[in-house]
Design an enzyme around this catalytic site. Sequence first.
Site, mmCIF file in Angstrom:
data_model
loop_
_atom_site.group_PDB
_atom_site.id
_atom_site.type_symbol
_atom_site.label_atom_id
_atom_site.label_comp_id
_atom_site.label_asym_id
_atom_site.label_seq_id
_atom_site.Cartn_x
_atom_site.Cartn_y
_atom_site.Cartn_z
ATOM 1 N N ARG A 182 0.392 -1.123 -0.231
ATOM 2 C CA ARG A 182 0.122 -0.251 0.256
ATOM 3 C C ARG A 182 1.324 1.166 -0.299
ATOM 4 O O ARG A 182 0.222 2.365 0.086
ATOM 5 C CB ARG A 182 -0.787 -0.055 1.015
ATOM 6 C CG ARG A 182 -2.128 -0.795 1.014
ATOM 7 C CD ARG A 182 -2.640 -1.114 2.960
ATOM 8 N NE ARG A 182 -2.919 -0.098 3.473
ATOM 9 C CZ ARG A 182 -3.776 0.476 2.797
ATOM 10 N NH1 ARG A 182 -4.819 -0.015 2.071
ATOM 11 N NH2 ARG A 182 -4.265 1.337 3.358
ATOM 12 N N ARG B 74 8.094 7.119 -4.999
ATOM 13 C CA ARG B 74 8.049 7.684 -6.234
ATOM 14 C C ARG B 74 8.924 8.539 -7.130
ATOM 15 O O ARG B 74 9.890 8.001 -6.031
ATOM 16 C CB ARG B 74 6.663 8.727 -6.667
ATOM 17 C CG ARG B 74 5.391 8.035 -6.157
ATOM 18 C CD ARG B 74 4.562 8.826 -5.970
ATOM 19 N NE ARG B 74 3.154 8.088 -5.799
ATOM 20 C CZ ARG B 74 2.325 9.542 -4.891
ATOM 21 N NH1 ARG B 74 2.606 10.023 -4.051
ATOM 22 N NH2 ARG B 74 0.740 8.272 -4.863
ATOM 23 N N ARG C 55 -6.890 -3.330 15.845
ATOM 24 C CA ARG C 55 -6.463 -2.990 16.483
ATOM 25 C C ARG C 55 -7.360 -2.319 17.026
ATOM 26 O O ARG C 55 -8.280 -1.704 16.166
ATOM 27 C CB ARG C 55 -5.318 -2.023 15.799
ATOM 28 C CG ARG C 55 -4.178 -3.146 15.515
ATOM 29 C CD ARG C 55 -3.562 -3.805 16.834
ATOM 30 N NE ARG C 55 -2.571 -2.808 17.264
ATOM 31 C CZ ARG C 55 -1.427 -2.700 18.159
ATOM 32 N NH1 ARG C 55 -1.474 -3.136 18.632
ATOM 33 N NH2 ARG C 55 -0.853 -1.688 18.140
ATOM 34 N N ARG D 148 1.048 9.884 14.816
ATOM 35 C CA ARG D 148 0.803 10.844 13.688
ATOM 36 C C ARG D 148 -0.055 11.598 15.265
ATOM 37 O O ARG D 148 -1.029 11.724 15.886
ATOM 38 C CB ARG D 148 0.227 10.800 12.876
ATOM 39 C CG ARG D 148 -1.698 9.683 12.939
ATOM 40 C CD ARG D 148 -1.517 9.871 11.500
ATOM 41 N NE ARG D 148 -3.296 9.094 11.871
ATOM 42 C CZ ARG D 148 -3.942 8.233 10.139
ATOM 43 N NH1 ARG D 148 -3.159 9.170 9.634
ATOM 44 N NH2 ARG D 148 -5.409 8.035 10.220
ATOM 45 N N GLU E 268 -2.522 10.078 18.120
ATOM 46 C CA GLU E 268 -3.161 9.192 17.684
ATOM 47 C C GLU E 268 -2.364 8.206 18.148
ATOM 48 O O GLU E 268 -1.184 8.288 18.010
ATOM 49 C CB GLU E 268 -2.921 8.645 16.611
ATOM 50 C CG GLU E 268 -4.545 7.810 15.795
ATOM 51 C CD GLU E 268 -5.054 7.949 14.541
ATOM 52 O OE1 GLU E 268 -4.650 6.679 13.703
ATOM 53 O OE2 GLU E 268 -5.071 8.599 13.691
ATOM 54 N N TYR F 15 -9.261 -6.113 6.259
ATOM 55 C CA TYR F 15 -8.603 -4.311 5.847
ATOM 56 C C TYR F 15 -9.173 -4.068 4.468
ATOM 57 O O TYR F 15 -8.698 -4.437 3.055
ATOM 58 C CB TYR F 15 -7.277 -4.123 5.766
ATOM 59 C CG TYR F 15 -7.473 -2.388 6.242
ATOM 60 C CD1 TYR F 15 -6.439 -2.095 7.640
ATOM 61 C CD2 TYR F 15 -7.332 -1.310 4.671
ATOM 62 C CE1 TYR F 15 -6.473 -0.888 7.417
ATOM 63 C CE2 TYR F 15 -7.056 -0.148 5.359
ATOM 64 C CZ TYR F 15 -6.590 0.026 6.437
ATOM 65 O OH TYR F 15 -6.659 1.165 7.071
ATOM 66 N N ASP G 43 -10.344 -0.422 2.519
ATOM 67 C CA ASP G 43 -11.322 1.296 2.517
ATOM 68 C C ASP G 43 -12.133 0.493 2.192
ATOM 69 O O ASP G 43 -13.188 0.180 1.338
ATOM 70 C CB ASP G 43 -9.810 1.615 1.487
ATOM 71 C CG ASP G 43 -8.392 1.683 1.330
ATOM 72 O OD1 ASP G 43 -8.320 1.837 2.379
ATOM 73 O OD2 ASP G 43 -7.705 1.405 0.678
#
Length: 379
Positions: free
Chosen positions: A171, A175, A247, A277, A298, A346, A348
């Site tokens: 994921r 680049r 989690r 974060r 978090e 998981y 999205d």
Amino acid sequence: MKFLCVGAGFSCAVIARELAQSGHKVTVIDQRSHTAGNCHTERDKETNVMVHIYGPHIFHTNNETVWNYLQKFGEFMPYTNRVKAVSGGQVYSLPVNLHTINQFYGKTFSPKEAKAWITEQSDQSITEPQTFEEQAMKFVGKDLYQAFFKGYTAKQWGVSPTKLPASILKRLPVRFNYDDNYFAHKYQGMPKNGYTEIVDNILNHENITVQLNTPFDETMLSEYDHVFWSAPLDAWFKHQFGKLGYRTLDFEAFTDEGDFQGNAVINYCDEAVPYTRITEHKYFASWEQHEKTVCYKEFSRSCEDGDIPYYPIRLAEDQALLSQYENLANQAKGVSFVGRLGTYRYLDMDVTIAEALKTAQGVLDDLANNQAIQPFYFA
């Protein structure tokens, strides 16, 4: 028919809407006091900032059908997720891109030079990565792995990256240009008035009844022909083989005057920093103006009794347990399992919605053909 949907998040909302439009009666229950599940958004009373109560959800997809479906229920504003990362006392750009590489190594590489450099740093002896760490070492090499992935991942998952499957890192692209858009999908955006309004609009149909503050009780089963279950898969079976691993997240919310960090998301990659974060929620709605700001620190940890599960762990022991529950589920009558928790995967948001649409259509097709409704409708 009379259907019961357990959970008022996107999965059950979309299924309920599709079935209701075909003339079926649907009751949607949720033990919480609001709709939209973990996508729930509401205005902060002190600052008037639209807050993602259970952590930020950014919509991104290449699925035009899903994108067009959501447009019917709420207005989306353009939003590009540009994540920053703090590592070793420096601020970098994520995902790892040409700017990150040049800044980290103190270079001025061209794309070709950067690609050659990373190939040189990476461990090419790893041909078939089995773990997260091996995948990272093969992708970016030891330095970038330790700077951006090792500590953050250990905090996020609560285990060493040597114990996580390699698939998790797929994921996170690398680049060799200066593109710092965290996602590469064609459609990206944020709902102008939050996700909860969209879910409420989906649920707004004469054949849908919504009951909040209503936990599931087995006595409800006699009132309905079929149940759609978006709660944890193992909970339906009363955890008879033991509990699957999830989690959960804890948030330390705080407000400030003006601007706190200058960006929506900043990851803290060093393992010594306890949180993963900090998110600054007014940046998720850049079209609004606010004098104050709301931020979330978090923290990720194992889900205990009474906690809200956020995502499945799916380690080896969970996979073995999962197969036992899936065997039970495939034999179950009168129930279909949907969503991230109901299928223990998981997912999205766009995949969740796509699967909900597919599930609803599958149910309608099976009913039209006098077939039994299936426990699962994802491939």
